[in-house]
Design a protein around this motif. Structure first.
Motif, PDB file in Angstrom:
ATOM      1  N   SER A 414       0.840  -1.200   0.000  1.00 27.88           N
ATOM      2  CA  SER A 414       0.000   0.000   0.000  1.00 27.88           C
ATOM      3  C   SER A 414       0.871   1.245   0.000  1.00 27.88           C
ATOM      4  N   GLY A 415       0.352   2.315  -0.561  1.00 31.51           N
ATOM      5  CA  GLY A 415       1.135   3.560  -0.598  1.00 31.51           C
ATOM      6  C   GLY A 415       0.232   4.773  -0.629  1.00 31.51           C
ATOM      7  N   LEU A 416      -0.735   4.810   0.291  1.00 34.77           N
ATOM      8  CA  LEU A 416      -1.679   5.926   0.263  1.00 34.77           C
ATOM      9  C   LEU A 416      -1.157   7.102   1.106  1.00 34.77           C
ATOM     10  N   ALA A 417      -1.296   6.989   2.427  1.00 34.44           N
ATOM     11  CA  ALA A 417      -0.872   8.111   3.283  1.00 34.44           C
ATOM     12  C   ALA A 417       0.141   7.646   4.318  1.00 34.44           C
ATOM     13  N   SER A 418       0.914   8.590   4.828  1.00 29.54           N
ATOM     14  CA  SER A 418       1.797   8.332   5.967  1.00 29.54           C
ATOM     15  C   SER A 418       1.872   9.619   6.777  1.00 29.54           C
ATOM     16  N   TYR A 419       2.290   9.476   8.007  1.00 30.14           N
ATOM     17  CA  TYR A 419       2.373  10.624   8.924  1.00 30.14           C
ATOM     18  C   TYR A 419       3.626  10.471   9.764  1.00 30.14           C
ATOM     19  N   PHE A 420       4.283  11.590  10.104  1.00 33.49           N
ATOM     20  CA  PHE A 420       5.333  11.479  11.114  1.00 33.49           C
ATOM     21  C   PHE A 420       5.493  12.779  11.882  1.00 33.49           C
ATOM     22  N   TYR A 421       6.030  12.616  13.106  1.00 34.27           N
ATOM     23  CA  TYR A 421       6.259  13.757  13.988  1.00 34.27           C
ATOM     24  C   TYR A 421       7.738  13.835  14.323  1.00 34.27           C
ATOM     25  N   SER A 422       8.316  14.999  14.051  1.00 37.02           N
ATOM     26  CA  SER A 422       9.725  15.245  14.362  1.00 37.02           C
ATOM     27  C   SER A 422       9.927  16.759  14.374  1.00 37.02           C
ATOM     28  N   ARG A 423      10.915  17.234  15.173  1.00 36.00           N
ATOM     29  CA  ARG A 423      11.199  18.671  15.159  1.00 36.00           C
ATOM     30  C   ARG A 423      12.514  18.982  14.456  1.00 36.00           C
ATOM     31  N   ASP A 424      13.084  17.975  13.813  1.00 37.87           N
ATOM     32  CA  ASP A 424      14.357  18.158  13.116  1.00 37.87           C
ATOM     33  C   ASP A 424      14.055  18.376  11.631  1.00 37.87           C
ATOM     34  N   ILE A 425      14.336  19.589  11.156  1.00 40.91           N
ATOM     35  CA  ILE A 425      13.919  19.957   9.798  1.00 40.91           C
ATOM     36  C   ILE A 425      14.595  19.092   8.727  1.00 40.91           C
ATOM     37  N   ALA A 426      15.861  18.747   8.962  1.00 41.11           N
ATOM     38  CA  ALA A 426      16.563  17.914   7.968  1.00 41.11           C
ATOM     39  C   ALA A 426      15.904  16.540   7.895  1.00 41.11           C
ATOM     40  N   ARG A 427      15.567  15.999   9.076  1.00 34.08           N
ATOM     41  CA  ARG A 427      14.894  14.702   9.100  1.00 34.08           C
ATOM     42  C   ARG A 427      13.511  14.791   8.419  1.00 34.08           C
ATOM     43  N   CYS A 428      12.831  15.906   8.653  1.00 37.78           N
ATOM     44  CA  CYS A 428      11.492  16.054   8.057  1.00 37.78           C
ATOM     45  C   CYS A 428      11.569  15.922   6.531  1.00 37.78           C
ATOM     46  N   TRP A 429      12.534  16.609   5.915  1.00 37.65           N
ATOM     47  CA  TRP A 429      12.665  16.492   4.454  1.00 37.65           C
ATOM     48  C   TRP A 429      13.065  15.079   4.029  1.00 37.65           C
ATOM     49  N   ARG A 430      14.053  14.533   4.755  1.00 32.90           N
ATOM     50  CA  ARG A 430      14.595  13.212   4.408  1.00 32.90           C
ATOM     51  C   ARG A 430      13.501  12.146   4.471  1.00 32.90           C
TER      52      ARG A 430
END
Ligand SMILES: O=CCCC(=O)O
Length: 485
Positions: A414-430
């Motif tokens: 499946s490849g519909l939606a995903s979610y994540f929580y992080s405050r590290d901007i580099a990680r957010c993009w990666r």
């Protein structure tokens, strides 16, 4: 059972073909029950292939004139439809809660969400822009125009009885197509009420047909018809694959919004309270019966226990019951099959080593109610990791590194939606770029609206709904080459 509506005419127990409200040829009726109480709400015609073919013919005839109208004229009709839906929001929500079960406040939200597609695509009707392309030949000029595909068959699900209808019908009608709609057998009344309002808004007869009844026969008539140019389906991946195979015979265009298995990821550096609020919104919206609901909750080791305990406190605040009562946040599941699936996923997880934090059983209220459930120590070999549960079950998986997390999160067809929580901007993009899904929520558990391109990759579907990309699904591209210049 009678529904106390301000406008009782919104509750229709007939299908709509070519502008005529009608019964099935056979006279057979299909009873529809309230999932919260088991009570009979009403009945709809049990139609089949013959009625569907008549609806397709009516749509084809009506579309010839409709496609000649300007975008501005079509937009005016959609604007009136939008305004009527919003002015009947309460009645539509009352119908929706009775047939689908979601709490009334959430049902009102769905009506506004559904209406937003009518408003948005009505506005987009004026913007089906083409293109010019510089020609490689001095004697030629190249122009690209966009034209409506023609007759669209739409098959919609029970989890959003209103919004999934408008997310398909509004763009189709806006760009000059006609629609033959088959609503889910469990929830036909919301679709029929929308058709009543479309009629009142001045949509010409035959442009929006609603056929209720035998899913197999109606779907077969739609997919085999050479007059149907496009099929748009929202539902399970298994049914989507079947419809795709059937559409191959007439090489139809298709949009497929299929199942998901959304990972919801909480990194050690996340704002835990925000992540808990996001998990509640994503997991328990519509009682877990949304294709973008969090299905697998991955929490990094350093905050696993804190997150689990805060999530449990928040889930204890949710109130299960009949969606018509005040203060209810979780309604029933749609039917017995849905309950059995949740039970099977819990039993499988417990047998493979997960532990129950709360819930785990059918609710004392009976009928289709289930206790909101949290499991800890979930693992990749469990059914909850591999299949969409579509219910109020939150399984918590533990992970240590970002690399391990990405491998686990992407280990699904499946490849519909995903979610994540992080405050590290580099990680957010990666991480956002590495997640193999069509939609990613970053520090949010709610990602849908009329302005975004909703859709998946892998086996979660084909095409996009909503946003300006959504109109392209109902348009053919034609290129014109002017010679002799
Ligand atoms: O379940 C499918 C639709 C979900 C949504 O539009 O938010």
């Amino acid at each position: 059972m009678s529904i106390p509506l301000q406008h009782p005419s919104l509750f229709r127990q007939q299908a709509l073909i070519g502008g005529l409200w009608c019964a099935a040829d056979s006279g057979i009726l299909q009873p529809i029950h309230n999932p919260a109480t088991g009570e009979l709400i009403g009945q709809v015609p049990y139609m089949g292939a013959a009625e569907t073919q008549r609806a397709i013919a009516a749509a084809q005839a009506a579309q010839r004139e409709w496609k000649q109208r300007t975008g501005k004229e079509r937009a005016a009709v959609l604007r009136r439809w939008f305004e009527l839906v919003m002015s009947h929001q309460e009645d539509l929500a009352q119908i929706l809660t009775r047939e689908q079960g979601r709490p009334l406040a959430e049902a009102r939200g769905e009506i506004a969400y559904g209406a937003s597609f009518i408003e948005w695509f009505g506005e987009e009707a004026k913007r089906t822009y083409g293109d010019t392309i510089p020609s490689p030949q001095a004697s030629q000029r190249i122009v690209v125009i966009k034209q409506p595909v023609g007759v669209v068959a739409a098959i919609t699900p029970w989890n959003f009885p209103n919004a999934m209808v408008t997310r398909k019908a509004a763009p189709a009608l806006a760009v000059g197509c006609a629609v033959v709609l088959k609503p889910a057998p469990q929830t036909p009344f919301s679709a029929l009420a929308l058709a009543v309002l479309a009629e009142e808004a001045g949509l010409p007869p035959g442009l929006l047909n609603v056929v209720t009844g035998d899913a197999h026969a109606i779907g077969g008539a739609m997919t085999s018809s050479t007059a149907v140019a496009k099929l748009s389906f929202t539902g399970s991946t298994a049914v989507g694959k079947l419809l795709l195979a059937q559409c191959a015979g007439t090489v139809k265009r298709v949009s497929m919004e299929l199942g998901g298995n959304a990972p919801f990821i909480v990194f050690d550096d996340a704002d835990v309270d925000a992540a808990v609020a996001g998990a509640i919104a994503s997991k328990y919206r519509n009682n877990g019966q949304t294709c973008v609901c969090a299905n697998r909750i991955y929490v990094q080791s350093g905050i696993y226990d804190a997150f689990a305990s805060k999530l449990a406190s928040a889930v204890r605040q949710l109130k299960v019951g009949n969606g018509l009562e005040d203060g209810i946040t979780l309604g029933p599941l749609i039917d017995e099959r849905a309950l059995l699936k949740v039970e099977a996923h819990i039993a499988d997880a417990l047998a493979k080593g997960a532990q129950l934090v709360m819930g785990g059983r059918r609710h004392a209220l009976g009928h289709n109610f289930f206790e909101p459930t949290i499991l800890v120590n979930a693992s990749a070999d469990m059914r909850v990791a591999q299949e969409e549960t579509f219910g109020p079950l939150a399984p918590l998986f533990r992970f240590d590194t970002e690399e391990e997390l990405l491998r686990l999160a992407n280990a699904t067809e499946s490849g519909l939606a995903s979610y994540f929580y992080s405050r590290d901007i580099a990680r957010c993009w990666r991480v956002a770029e590495a997640l193999e899904t069509g939609m990613v929520g970053i520090n949010t558990g709610l990602i849908t609206s009329e302005v975004v391109p909703f859709g998946g990759i892998k086996q979660s579907g084909l095409g996009r709904e909503g946003s300006y990309y959504g109109t392209d699904e109902y348009l053919n591209i034609k290129y014109l080459c002017f010679g002799g210049q």
